[in-house]
Write an enzyme that holds these catalytic residues in place. Structure first.
Site, mmCIF file in Angstrom:
data_model
loop_
_atom_site.group_PDB
_atom_site.id
_atom_site.type_symbol
_atom_site.label_atom_id
_atom_site.label_comp_id
_atom_site.label_asym_id
_atom_site.label_seq_id
_atom_site.Cartn_x
_atom_site.Cartn_y
_atom_site.Cartn_z
ATOM 1 N N HIS A 269 0.817 -1.216 0.000
ATOM 2 C CA HIS A 269 0.000 0.000 0.000
ATOM 3 C C HIS A 269 0.855 1.272 0.000
ATOM 4 O O HIS A 269 0.328 2.377 -0.108
ATOM 5 C CB HIS A 269 -0.971 -0.009 1.201
ATOM 6 C CG HIS A 269 -0.345 0.299 2.523
ATOM 7 N ND1 HIS A 269 0.018 -0.675 3.431
ATOM 8 C CD2 HIS A 269 -0.030 1.485 3.119
ATOM 9 C CE1 HIS A 269 0.515 -0.097 4.513
ATOM 10 N NE2 HIS A 269 0.502 1.209 4.346
ATOM 11 N N ASP B 94 -0.083 -7.673 1.634
ATOM 12 C CA ASP B 94 0.412 -6.288 1.628
ATOM 13 C C ASP B 94 1.935 -6.266 1.646
ATOM 14 O O ASP B 94 2.569 -5.972 2.657
ATOM 15 C CB ASP B 94 -0.161 -5.544 2.838
ATOM 16 C CG ASP B 94 0.133 -4.048 2.798
ATOM 17 O OD1 ASP B 94 0.477 -3.550 1.711
ATOM 18 O OD2 ASP B 94 0.016 -3.396 3.855
ATOM 19 N N SER C 136 4.280 2.824 8.071
ATOM 20 C CA SER C 136 3.919 1.798 7.088
ATOM 21 C C SER C 136 5.117 1.385 6.236
ATOM 22 O O SER C 136 5.932 2.204 5.835
ATOM 23 C CB SER C 136 2.811 2.321 6.170
ATOM 24 O OG SER C 136 1.588 2.394 6.850
#
Length: 578
Positions: free
Chosen positions: A376, A423, A520
């Site tokens: 992502h 992911d 992230s």
């Protein structure tokens, strides 16, 4: 309660030693999610497969003579042939030209005799018996397989030498015996470790090959052999396929239990060979060396020669360096939730991922020209991205900071942006002109190791996270922050059906430590018992950052090992040649 054993068909009394769920997976010595493959094998999709002999080490090797006779360059070369053909390829160490006799075993009645090449007289082999004190099921299985019983031995049986002498007073028995140590995978005793004994013991080994008489509630091995339940989890390969030692909640006797649930013999602890995935059997033990040519020695040397990849260990001269030569002025330091500022060169595999001039994600350097991050965090537009190495202050480079352009971005083909399934993404860096590397040698940059099995670190293991994410005040951190977190099991209880395969949880259930927005793609790193760091997770998603009952969710890197390997190739990420 009656758990099902390795083959899932015969109930055995539950004494708590065996793990029922694990047994249902039918693990054997070829299951490299729990144990290492041998140097002549390679782990592919969780199973050890035979390698071609040319992939064996070519340095510090000892020639091996086969019974053909045929010379092999090394023990690994010979065993690579055995692995493919299941035929014996080892007679003894050394060239065939040095001896006209070959190592072999014979069974006279039930007495096992070894014919050992005589170094002083190559024309004559010495007959030896096997000392009873070293005889166990692993060796008994080998000798029975060598003589045609594929399921090995019924029991590791010994007999009094005096009884044999009385029963046959005219027969001449050897005056000394030898110790035989086998791991259990061997096709013949010649492949085991043979050690001379100064005299003769009162008991010697004799043959008792498997006849299939054990049934009922005894343990059924994956290979369909039955053994007594008390023989499981004792550190000895009684089954012959090691299925009795791979699903253990505890070990019997003085056997040593690895964190992956594997029981190994106490003699394997501190022997210089890493038997446990996390090296718990070698932690704090000084490496030993062998003076004799044995299979165990050759396995140790083969592994050492194959472990050429350097990863997971930072350059400590840089870690201890406190000063940073900045390209700009200083700034205030803020704390992340439960985190503290890292030293400038502490986390040498941490990278910052810059997208069109803005850095909202991190990543981990895994070697070569490869970065692992969250799917992502990226999109299929490599020209928009740059990767920053050796970055401490988020918005200011210093003397060791490298900024590298991106060649390509490989997003996992099954990535789901709505559910965050799969992911994970690989960022391929652009190489320097006319070179195979993508940045100059940098003392402040080291790769982190990539784990090949989800069994490497158990639940509740303490690991660390790092990044430039939101702080307790809700603002982005100015410098790289890090914190310790625990691996949290059974994450479905927090996120129900939102928790998917390939995800894992870590943090603190009290909400004291967590990764937040801006972290992230960054690394969750765990150390093994020898201090080697592995990229165990990638910061993916979560709810209510730093709030009780909502641990962070990470992409489990080991779950995607095969996908990573297919893109990067073996040499980049394979440290222990699993």
């Amino acid at each position: 309660m009656f758990p099902q054993n390795g083959s899932g068909s015969v109930p055995i009394p539950d004494d708590g030693v065996l793990d029922r769920q694990c047994l249902a997976q039918n693990y054997t010595r070829r299951s490299c999610g729990l144990v290492f493959c041998y140097p002549w094998q390679r782990c592919v999709n969780g199973v050890c497969h035979c390698k071609p002999a040319y992939l064996c080490p070519s340095k510090n090797i000892t020639a091996v003579c086969g019974p053909g006779p045929r010379d092999y360059r090394s023990y690994c070369h010979a065993m690579a042939t055995t692995c493919r053909t299941h035929r014996r390829t080892v007679s003894h160490f050394g060239s065939c030209e040095a001896s006209h006799q070959f190592f072999s075993s014979s069974i006279e009645g039930r007495l096992i005799t070894l014919n050992v090449p005589n170094a002083l007289n190559p024309e004559v082999a010495e007959k030896r018996l096997i000392c009873g004190s070293s005889w166990n099921m692993a060796a008994a299985n080998v000798v029975c397989r060598e003589h045609g019983t594929q399921l090995g031995a019924q029991r590791a049986e010994t007999t009094l030498l005096s009884t044999l002498q009385r029963s046959d007073p005219l027969k001449s028995f050897p005056e000394s015996c030898v110790h035989v140590e086998c791991e259990g995978f061997e096709e013949a005793l010649a492949e085991c470790t043979i050690r001379n004994h100064s005299g003769m013991e009162t008991r010697v080994a004799q043959q008792n090959c498997y006849a299939g008489t054990l049934k009922g509630t005894n343990f059924k091995c994956v290979n369909d052999k039955f053994i007594q339940r008390i023989q499981t989890c004792d550190g000895v390969d009684d089954c012959g396929d090691r299925s009795d030692e791979l699903c253990c909640n505890s070990c019997r006797g003085d056997a040593f239990r690895c964190n992956s649930g594997v029981c190994i013999p106490r003699s394997a602890v501190g022997d210089g060979i890493r038997d446990c995935l996390d090296a718990a059997d070698e932690a704090g033990v000084k490496e030993t060396t062998e003076d004799t040519e044995t299979g165990v020695t050759e396995i140790r040397l083969s592994r050492k020669n194959l472990e050429t990849l350097e990863c997971g260990v930072p350059n400590m001269t840089m870690v201890d360096e406190e000063e940073v030569q900045e390209r700009g002025r200083g700034g205030r330091v803020r704390r992340v939730v439960g985190g503290v500022p890292a030293k400038p060169y502490q986390i040498q595999w941490q990278v910052g991922l810059v997208d069109s001039g803005k850095m909202d994600c991190g990543g981990a350097y895994i070697g070569g020209c490869w970065i692992l991050t969250a799917a992502h965090c990226v999109r299929p537009n490599p020209g928009a991205f740059r990767v920053k190495f050796s970055l401490w202050r988020k918005n200011r480079a210093h003397s060791t900071t490298d900024i590298v352009p991106v060649e390509d971005i490989h997003i996992h083909p099954q990535y789901n942006g709505r559910t965050y399934e799969n992911d994970i993404a690989l960022v391929e860096l652009k190489k320097l002109p006319f070179e195979e590397r993508c940045f100059r040698e940098n003392p402040a940059v080291r790769p982190v190791c990539v784990p090949w099995t989800t069994q490497l670190f158990p639940a509740n293991h303490s690991c660390s996270i790092s990044g430039w994410g939101r702080t307790a005040e809700g603002k982005a951190a100015k410098v790289l922050l890090w914190a310790n977190v625990s691996l949290i099991p059974d994450c479905e209880r927090f996120y129900q059906d939102r928790f998917k395969p390939g995800m894992m949880c870590a943090g603190d259930l009290d909400g004291l430590v967590d990764s937040c927005q801006g972290d992230s793609g960054g690394p969750l790193v765990c150390e093994d018992a020898l201090g080697v760091s592995y990229l165990w997770g990638i910061v993916s998603w979560g709810e209510k950052c730093g709030q009780p009952g909502f641990p962070g969710v990470y992409t489990q890197v080991a779950h995607f090992y095969e996908w990573i390997r297919l893109h990067t190739g073996w040499p980049v990420i394979t440290k222990y040649n699993p």
